[in-house]
Design a protein around this motif. Structure first.
Motif, PDB file in Angstrom:
ATOM      1  N   SER A 196       0.839  -1.198   0.000  1.00  0.00           N
ATOM      2  CA  SER A 196       0.000   0.000   0.000  1.00  0.00           C
ATOM      3  C   SER A 196       0.874   1.249   0.000  1.00  0.00           C
ATOM      4  O   SER A 196       2.016   1.232   0.471  1.00  0.00           O
ATOM      5  CB  SER A 196      -0.925   0.002   1.224  1.00  0.00           C
ATOM      6  OG  SER A 196      -0.174   0.093   2.417  1.00  0.00           O
ATOM      7  N   PHE A 197       0.312   2.344  -0.517  1.00  0.00           N
ATOM      8  CA  PHE A 197       1.070   3.587  -0.684  1.00  0.00           C
ATOM      9  C   PHE A 197       0.329   4.762  -0.054  1.00  0.00           C
ATOM     10  O   PHE A 197       0.230   5.844  -0.633  1.00  0.00           O
ATOM     11  CB  PHE A 197       1.308   3.853  -2.174  1.00  0.00           C
ATOM     12  CG  PHE A 197       1.882   2.685  -2.925  1.00  0.00           C
ATOM     13  CD1 PHE A 197       3.181   2.257  -2.685  1.00  0.00           C
ATOM     14  CD2 PHE A 197       1.120   1.998  -3.857  1.00  0.00           C
ATOM     15  CE1 PHE A 197       3.710   1.165  -3.374  1.00  0.00           C
ATOM     16  CE2 PHE A 197       1.633   0.916  -4.557  1.00  0.00           C
ATOM     17  CZ  PHE A 197       2.933   0.499  -4.311  1.00  0.00           C
ATOM     18  N   GLU A 198      -0.211   4.556   1.148  1.00  0.00           N
ATOM     19  CA  GLU A 198      -1.038   5.590   1.772  1.00  0.00           C
ATOM     20  C   GLU A 198      -0.251   6.857   2.087  1.00  0.00           C
ATOM     21  O   GLU A 198      -0.804   7.952   2.130  1.00  0.00           O
ATOM     22  CB  GLU A 198      -1.696   5.042   3.043  1.00  0.00           C
ATOM     23  CG  GLU A 198      -0.754   4.703   4.183  1.00  0.00           C
ATOM     24  CD  GLU A 198      -0.098   3.345   4.057  1.00  0.00           C
ATOM     25  OE1 GLU A 198       0.692   2.999   4.942  1.00  0.00           O
ATOM     26  OE2 GLU A 198      -0.364   2.632   3.067  1.00  0.00           O
ATOM     27  N   ARG A 199       1.052   6.732   2.317  1.00  0.00           N
ATOM     28  CA  ARG A 199       1.845   7.921   2.640  1.00  0.00           C
ATOM     29  C   ARG A 199       1.919   8.894   1.461  1.00  0.00           C
ATOM     30  O   ARG A 199       2.178  10.086   1.638  1.00  0.00           O
ATOM     31  CB  ARG A 199       3.251   7.505   3.076  1.00  0.00           C
ATOM     32  CG  ARG A 199       4.097   8.661   3.585  1.00  0.00           C
ATOM     33  CD  ARG A 199       5.282   8.192   4.376  1.00  0.00           C
ATOM     34  NE  ARG A 199       5.974   9.286   5.013  1.00  0.00           N
ATOM     35  CZ  ARG A 199       6.931   9.152   5.916  1.00  0.00           C
ATOM     36  NH1 ARG A 199       7.315   7.949   6.306  1.00  0.00           N
ATOM     37  NH2 ARG A 199       7.519  10.196   6.451  1.00  0.00           N
ATOM     38  N   HIS A 200       1.689   8.387   0.272  1.00  0.00           N
ATOM     39  CA  HIS A 200       1.833   9.202  -0.936  1.00  0.00           C
ATOM     40  C   HIS A 200       0.486   9.542  -1.569  1.00  0.00           C
ATOM     41  O   HIS A 200       0.419   9.830  -2.766  1.00  0.00           O
ATOM     42  CB  HIS A 200       2.733   8.465  -1.927  1.00  0.00           C
ATOM     43  CG  HIS A 200       4.063   8.091  -1.356  1.00  0.00           C
ATOM     44  ND1 HIS A 200       5.114   8.973  -1.267  1.00  0.00           N
ATOM     45  CD2 HIS A 200       4.488   6.934  -0.775  1.00  0.00           C
ATOM     46  CE1 HIS A 200       6.136   8.373  -0.696  1.00  0.00           C
ATOM     47  NE2 HIS A 200       5.784   7.140  -0.389  1.00  0.00           N
ATOM     48  N   ARG A 201      -0.586   9.475  -0.770  1.00  0.00           N
ATOM     49  CA  ARG A 201      -1.942   9.827  -1.209  1.00  0.00           C
ATOM     50  C   ARG A 201      -2.438   8.940  -2.347  1.00  0.00           C
ATOM     51  O   ARG A 201      -3.298   9.341  -3.142  1.00  0.00           O
ATOM     52  CB  ARG A 201      -2.026  11.304  -1.626  1.00  0.00           C
ATOM     53  CG  ARG A 201      -1.750  12.294  -0.509  1.00  0.00           C
ATOM     54  CD  ARG A 201      -2.172  13.706  -0.847  1.00  0.00           C
ATOM     55  NE  ARG A 201      -1.583  14.202  -2.078  1.00  0.00           N
ATOM     56  CZ  ARG A 201      -2.259  14.428  -3.189  1.00  0.00           C
ATOM     57  NH1 ARG A 201      -3.560  14.211  -3.244  1.00  0.00           N
ATOM     58  NH2 ARG A 201      -1.650  14.879  -4.276  1.00  0.00           N
ATOM     59  N   LEU A 202      -1.911   7.717  -2.436  1.00  0.00           N
ATOM     60  CA  LEU A 202      -2.356   6.809  -3.478  1.00  0.00           C
ATOM     61  C   LEU A 202      -3.427   5.841  -2.974  1.00  0.00           C
ATOM     62  O   LEU A 202      -3.887   4.980  -3.727  1.00  0.00           O
ATOM     63  CB  LEU A 202      -1.170   6.021  -4.041  1.00  0.00           C
ATOM     64  CG  LEU A 202      -0.114   6.871  -4.753  1.00  0.00           C
ATOM     65  CD1 LEU A 202       1.039   6.007  -5.235  1.00  0.00           C
ATOM     66  CD2 LEU A 202      -0.727   7.630  -5.923  1.00  0.00           C
TER      67      LEU A 202
END
Length: 489
Positions: free
Chosen positions: A127-133
């Protein structure tokens, strides 16, 4: 053609094979079914490394992006947990060199009800939640992050094929290495524990893998030339800063911060020493969101640790509290003076703007006017949370929740008598949680009450004046729009 479709064309040009289909219906809100179109991006038709993007098929057409790693029994016999662990870690390390910090989420066979062996890894989601994805819309696509994810993931697949020889035959020979695995198990966990440890050794190419689910440590052993080739793949070293915090060690890679547990870091060093890795004194440390890696001479260690954005933020708060002089040095920022009394309507609008700055908040609606009863709610925020235990290899790693937000502008500390029964309020509004924002502080009684609800599993959080001012320092443009109620000094 929209912006994301242009990214897909670029990915196809890079070498991805891309397909899409309507995959499932999800219900993030009660009585509301949503059809999702999923894009499948494989680094090659036979590669276990891919990306997925779910597009909700109605305006404003929100979508997400996440990674996926899973091999098939057509390619490899026996348990493939070592492959899923290794490949996802190589993707995580590679993406970190592209300035993308991911979370590696494990799907076990037990999660799918296929076996009662929790030590087997069925698949990994990234997951890439830190990058608003985890949630983005056509009007605000994080293009730079998407491009880096596409490039980094594709390069990771290249490294698996050309450095770690993924496409070779891979003969399992674990029986010959059971004694070695038992020695590592006793070092990490004091004893061999059925269902909490797993290992594998493969020939052609040669590697050894051990995983302790109890200690949260994976060990990958290679010949020295393989790791030298892997390190050489990254010509430009990341700019690294490291110093000791209050409870965690702060590490910054190219201005992206992480907070590592020092005990776990020491445990990693000790493990490399036990493995007689002669390069253990200066291993390369690479943190992502929920792990960090130590790369020695012959080994890669993957150590479970919540060392990402949230831990980093909390550790910065600890540092601020430790010493006022450190605070002035590390965090030069103004103090604030609040108007007394604080206009409640303006305060609510300030809260809404600050919530809109939060990367995990996707939408906010005002649900009551300032002159009418709000039933315990002023705003409703759609808030994204990470699913730490996906129950399906096809499921998204993100969960969207409706959170009731109540804003209270009081001069004195807010007590429990000022807050309606939160459980009833959540139930009556068919919500998933509650968030309280106050312009002052909480009384001890209210703080204890909220903490108890949180411990019981209810999604509860709160911001006090200190939390608001920390966010105002990050967003001076917001301060400029609310000088009538809060001013910097």
């Amino acid at each position: 053609m929209n912006e994301f479709q242009k990214h897909l064309l670029g990915a196809e040009y890079l070498g991805y094979s891309i397909s899409s289909r309507d995959l499932m219906e999800i219900t993030p809100e009660a009585n509301k079914k949503i059809t999702v179109k999923r894009h499948f991006l494989q680094t090659s038709p036979s590669s276990p490394i891919g990306l997925r993007s779910d597009l909700v098929k109605f305006s404003p057409f929100p979508q997400n992006l996440f990674g996926y790693v899973r091999t098939t029994s057509w390619d490899f016999d026996n348990d493939r947990s070592d492959l899923h662990d290794l490949i996802s870690c190589i993707v995580g390390i590679t993406l970190r060199h592209y300035n993308i910090s991911t979370s590696l989420l494990t799907v076990t066979h037990e999660d799918l009800g296929l076996t009662k062996m929790p030590a087997e890894i069925y698949a990994r989601l990234l997951s890439f939640e830190r990058h608003r994805l985890s949630h983005f819309e056509e009007s605000d696509i994080p293009s730079d992050a998407i491009q880096q994810v596409f490039l980094g993931t594709y390069f990771a697949a290249f490294l698996m094929d050309n450095v770690f020889s993924y496409t070779s035959s891979h003969y399992p020979i674990w029986e010959q290495f059971e004694d070695r695995a038992n020695k590592i198990a006793r070092f990490l966990d004091k004893r061999v524990i059925s269902g909490k440890q797993n290992f594998m050794c493969r020939k052609n190419p040669d590697w050894f893998w051990f995983r302790s689910f109890k200690s949260g440590i994976s060990i990958f052993s290679f010949d020295e030339s393989t790791l030298n080739n892997f390190k050489a793949a990254f010509e430009q070293e990341l700019s690294t800063m490291q110093f000791q915090g209050v409870t965690r060690d702060i590490i910054k890679f190219n201005e992206m911060g992480h907070a590592i547990c020092p005990k776990k870091l020491d445990r990693g060093y000790a493990t490399l020493e036990f493995l007689k890795d002669s390069n253990y004194q200066k291993p390369k440390i690479i943190p992502i969101e929920n792990k960090f890696f130590l790369i020695g001479k012959n080994h890669i260690l993957a150590i479970d640790d919540e060392c990402g954005e949230e831990s980093y933020r909390k550790e910065l708060q600890q540092i601020k509290l430790r010493n006022d002089e450190e605070r002035r040095f590390l965090f030069p920022s103004p103090n604030f003076v609040w108007s007394v009394p604080t206009n409640p309507d303006r305060f609510e609008k300030l809260c809404k703007e600050l919530l809109q700055q939060e990367s995990h908040v996707t939408r906010i609606k005002r649900v009551s006017s300032i002159n009418e009863g709000d039933g315990g709610k002023d705003l409703i925020a759609e808030w994204l949370f990470l699913n730490p235990s996906p129950n399906s290899a096809d499921s998204s790693p993100y969960i969207l929740k409706n959170i009731l937000v109540q804003c209270k502008a009081y001069k004195n500390s807010v007590g429990k008598d000022r807050v309606q029964d939160i459980r009833d309020t959540i139930d009556m509004n068919n919500a998933d949680g509650y968030h309280l924002i106050v312009s002052s502080q909480l009384t001890t009684q209210l703080f204890d009450y909220l903490s108890i609800l949180r411990k019981r599993g209810i999604q509860i959080d709160w911001w006090t004046r200190d939390d608001l001012e920390d966010r105002l320092r990050k967003h001076p443009d917001v301060v400029d729009r609310f000088l009538d109620i809060v001013k910097p000094t």
